[in-house]
Design an enzyme around this catalytic site. Structure first.
Site, PDB file in Angstrom:
ATOM      1  N   CYS A 126       0.848  -1.493   0.163  1.00  0.00           N
ATOM      2  CA  CYS A 126       0.018   0.087  -0.214  1.00  0.00           C
ATOM      3  C   CYS A 126       0.742   1.194   0.060  1.00  0.00           C
ATOM      4  O   CYS A 126       0.315   2.198  -0.978  1.00  0.00           O
ATOM      5  CB  CYS A 126      -1.000  -0.189   1.080  1.00  0.00           C
ATOM      6  SG  CYS A 126      -0.621   0.020   2.245  1.00  0.00           S
ATOM      7  N   ASN A 169     -17.326  13.034  -2.475  1.00  0.00           N
ATOM      8  CA  ASN A 169     -18.559  13.918  -2.272  1.00  0.00           C
ATOM      9  C   ASN A 169     -19.069  13.739  -0.604  1.00  0.00           C
ATOM     10  O   ASN A 169     -19.661  12.667   0.020  1.00  0.00           O
ATOM     11  CB  ASN A 169     -19.676  12.781  -2.814  1.00  0.00           C
ATOM     12  CG  ASN A 169     -21.573  13.054  -2.481  1.00  0.00           C
ATOM     13  OD1 ASN A 169     -21.813  14.013  -1.922  1.00  0.00           O
ATOM     14  ND2 ASN A 169     -21.820  12.680  -3.537  1.00  0.00           N
ATOM     15  N   HIS A 221      -2.487   1.084   6.792  1.00  0.00           N
ATOM     16  CA  HIS A 221      -3.181   1.131   5.079  1.00  0.00           C
ATOM     17  C   HIS A 221      -3.200   2.509   4.521  1.00  0.00           C
ATOM     18  O   HIS A 221      -3.662   3.334   5.214  1.00  0.00           O
ATOM     19  CB  HIS A 221      -4.291  -0.162   4.918  1.00  0.00           C
ATOM     20  CG  HIS A 221      -4.111  -0.031   3.300  1.00  0.00           C
ATOM     21  ND1 HIS A 221      -3.888  -0.860   3.141  1.00  0.00           N
ATOM     22  CD2 HIS A 221      -5.338  -0.009   3.113  1.00  0.00           C
ATOM     23  CE1 HIS A 221      -3.907  -1.397   1.684  1.00  0.00           C
ATOM     24  NE2 HIS A 221      -5.637  -0.419   1.894  1.00  0.00           N
TER      25      HIS A 221
END
Length: 186
Positions: free
Chosen positions: A83, A144, A136
């Site tokens: 990640c 939004n 992570h």
């Protein structure tokens, strides 16, 4: 004839920048691909960059090219990523150096609220054991503020680079920690 002896340690001067560079080099692992940043190539900082919206859009489009790339712990691309290897690889392409691990990346930039999230911001989650520690990281693709939903691209351990949504039904909804802005606007 006097013997030449090395200077005592107290007489040796060490520049703090040299220590910082050597600490950064200590994080490099065998197989890591080291590429100069845009700042290093141009010899100037990109702080004066005016068009952050275009930069953010270019960053997201570039990151999408890696969808489907497999996950491998400790990998920093381009054939496999973990990640933080993925986020640092993408940011480096745009002249920004991120620290190598997700926990350290979680200290960079400015903390912002979820409803302030924009494409290119970093979104952090705890690891598989949940809790309060960052484990992570992904890059916000779209946000939004009305619905509170954020799409992010990341290197998933089970399915490689992909786009997911926070909050989801379970996994990420329980693990969200924070959002940080690395690409600032003055």
């Amino acid at each position: 004839m006097a013997a030449l002896l090395p200077a005592p340690l107290s007489a040796v001067s060490v520049d703090k920048e040299d220590i910082k560079v050597s600490e950064e080099l200590a994080d490099i692992r065998p197989g890591d691909f080291i590429m100069p940043t845009l700042e290093e190539l141009l010899g100037e900082k990109i702080d004066d960059f005016d068009d952050f919206e275009a930069l953010r859009g270019d960053m997201i489009e570039y990151s999408k090219k890696f969808i489907g790339t497999r996950y491998r712990i400790g990998a920093s691309g381009p054939k496999a990523f973990d990640c933080s290897g993925f986020t640092s690889y993408v940011y480096r392409e745009f002249g920004v150096t991120l620290k190598r691990d997700s926990r350290s990346q979680g200290t960079q930039g400015e903390h912002i609220t979820l409803d302030e999230a924009q494409p290119g911001d970093l979104i952090f989650f705890s690891g598989r054991r949940a809790g309060k520690r960052i484990g992570h990281v992904g890059i916000v693709v779209e946000s939004n503020p009305e619905t509170g939903k954020v799409k992010f691209i990341h290197a998933s351990t089970s399915r490689g680079v992909r786009i997911d949504t926070y909050p989801d039904d379970a996994y990420y909804a329980r693990r969200f920690i924070s959002v940080r802005r690395i690409l600032g606007e003055e």
